[in-house]
Design an enzyme around this catalytic site. Structure first.
Site, mmCIF file in Angstrom:
data_model
loop_
_atom_site.group_PDB
_atom_site.id
_atom_site.type_symbol
_atom_site.label_atom_id
_atom_site.label_comp_id
_atom_site.label_asym_id
_atom_site.label_seq_id
_atom_site.Cartn_x
_atom_site.Cartn_y
_atom_site.Cartn_z
ATOM 1 C CG MET B 1 34.904 42.879 39.467
ATOM 2 S SD MET B 1 33.302 43.468 39.866
ATOM 3 C CE MET B 1 32.063 42.054 39.703
ATOM 4 C CB CYS B 2 36.432 41.440 45.601
ATOM 5 S SG CYS B 2 36.139 43.129 45.808
ATOM 6 C CD GLU B 3 40.479 36.391 42.326
ATOM 7 O OE1 GLU B 3 40.557 34.896 42.743
ATOM 8 O OE2 GLU B 3 40.953 36.266 41.180
ATOM 9 C CB ILE B 78 42.099 39.684 47.914
ATOM 10 C CG1 ILE B 78 41.763 38.770 46.761
ATOM 11 C CG2 ILE B 78 42.954 38.749 48.794
ATOM 12 C CD1 ILE B 78 43.042 38.388 45.848
ATOM 13 C CG ASN B 108 33.091 39.028 43.057
ATOM 14 O OD1 ASN B 108 32.256 38.595 42.352
ATOM 15 N ND2 ASN B 108 34.327 39.091 42.696
#
Lengths: 262, 262
Positions: B1-3, B78, B108
């Site tokens: 996943m992402c932030e 990110i 996200n």
């Protein structure tokens, strides 16, 4: 007015040397201190840097001068404002997406009376340049499609550029990441570097580079600029009305006036 | 996943402190090392930085951490890749122009099966996120217009977000430079800092800031993030399905489910 710089190369190449020369003209050796911007294609992606400050004094320009960002197509602009305030929204190059690609546009010149007719693309800032870019893309969207032959798109670019140039000064750099189109209304020049590579000295900074040490024998790297950036190389000036289509460092089509069958 | 990370402020404010914390999670304190990007509005203009490298080791991220870029709205991401290669074209935030404004989008989550139906906006890369962004803008262009009341646009954003979230994970940050819309499908939190300001300590780096020394008594600065970035402040988590519309540092509309008349 402004100054333009672009690169077309057959291998990912950095722009540090030429960018260092150009950005000195943004407040030290030249008066183009009202912002600067550069866009580097990386595959279909674009890495862009924009700043409304003078390039000769910009911390971000310093990073771009010293941090090698490798690209096959790059487009750069330093601004001396005439139409539009000095602000980020008015800083070239401008970028829009068309047919699933990013298109990058930088303009030197002036068409004071130009207003972009209503269309899909709209300017965000208030420069004539961004309005011209939107108008150009609106024409392409109307008259061409994603699978149009390159020469059909090229014919529109030449036709539109000539029409804009008939109403003012219109020196243009435009890329879709695959090719780079350049149109000279008043002033543009280029140089193609290939083996055997030699050294070159910047006009605007005390900097010499030995391209032989930085390249392989197969590299072909062309630089297109408003004015020559080096003092010890022979640049190839465009004539007014001349256009050149670049791909992988080479001119693949060129002419003065309408596109003729290849 | 992402932030995700965003800022909404009532005065131009830099993001150095929060950005430093977040980017450590891109390869040092977290696994989100497949690229990063940030967009700062400056008036109607946008200054964006994108890199397909790990943020914790990026020279350009280092400049953004240390060079104060002041903005009232910033959006940052990110990436830990799931759908789509690691490359610049797949790096958030994504940017498009609509109604003469730049819209900035970061996501996200994951909607593996999502394909953007044909429309005006098209993805350049191959992430589900960019396809969702294009679909969302195509809906806005179809159902609203430049002078639509904000609540009408908001109602569409909430409706579309809920529909996307029903098919996968869809945590969203979206701005048009005026307001910032945030939608929580699974995880999001925020904090609003206002006078009296105090110190704060990052969770991911040995760094403390004293906001009292960096602000004026009238400043209101909110940070929205996937997870809290500081250890000594109280963050306000979103509930799944909750959305908040931010402007000048304040929540101006919020809810869970459809938009109700103000």
């Amino acid at each position: 007015m402004c100054e333009l710089l672009a690169m077309s190369a057959n291998t990912p190449t950095d722009l540090c040397f030429s960018f260092t020369g150009l950005t000195r003209r943004g407040g030290v050796t030249g008066p183009h201190k009202d912002g600067w911007g550069v866009a580097f294609y990386e595959g279909k992606g674009v890495r862009a840097f924009h700043d409304a400050d003078a390039s000769a004094r910009s911390r971000i320009a310093e990073v771009v001068q010293t941090h090698p960002i490798k690209s096959e197509v790059a487009v750069c602009h330093i601004r001396q404002a005439n139409v539009g305030d000095i602000c980020l929204a008015n800083t070239h190059p401008f970028i829009r997406e068309l047919w699933g690609r990013y298109w990058v546009f930088a303009h030197n010149g002036q068409l004071r009376r130009f207003r972009c007719p209503e269309g899909f693309y709209e300017p965000v800032g208030d420069t004539d340049s961004e309005a011209l870019f939107c108008d150009l893309l609106n024409h392409l969207r109307r008259h061409c499609h994603r699978d149009s032959p390159r020469d059909e798109v090229l014919a529109w670019l030449v036709r539109l550029s000539a029409a804009y140039a008939s109403e003012g000064v219109f020196n243009l750099l435009l890329s879709n990441g695959d090719w780079l189109f350049s149109y000279c209304s008043t002033k543009m020049t280029s140089i193609t570097r290939r083996a055997p590579f030699g050294p070159a000295r910047l006009k605007d900074a005390d900097l010499t580079v030995d391209f032989a040490a930085e390249t392989t024998p197969d590299d072909v790297v062309s630089i297109i600029a408003t004015e020559p950036l080096t003092t010890d190389e022979t640049w190839d000036p465009y004539q007014p009305g001349e256009w050149r289509l670049w791909r992988k460092g080479e001119v693949i089509r060129s002419g003065q006036g309408p596109v003729r069958p290849d």
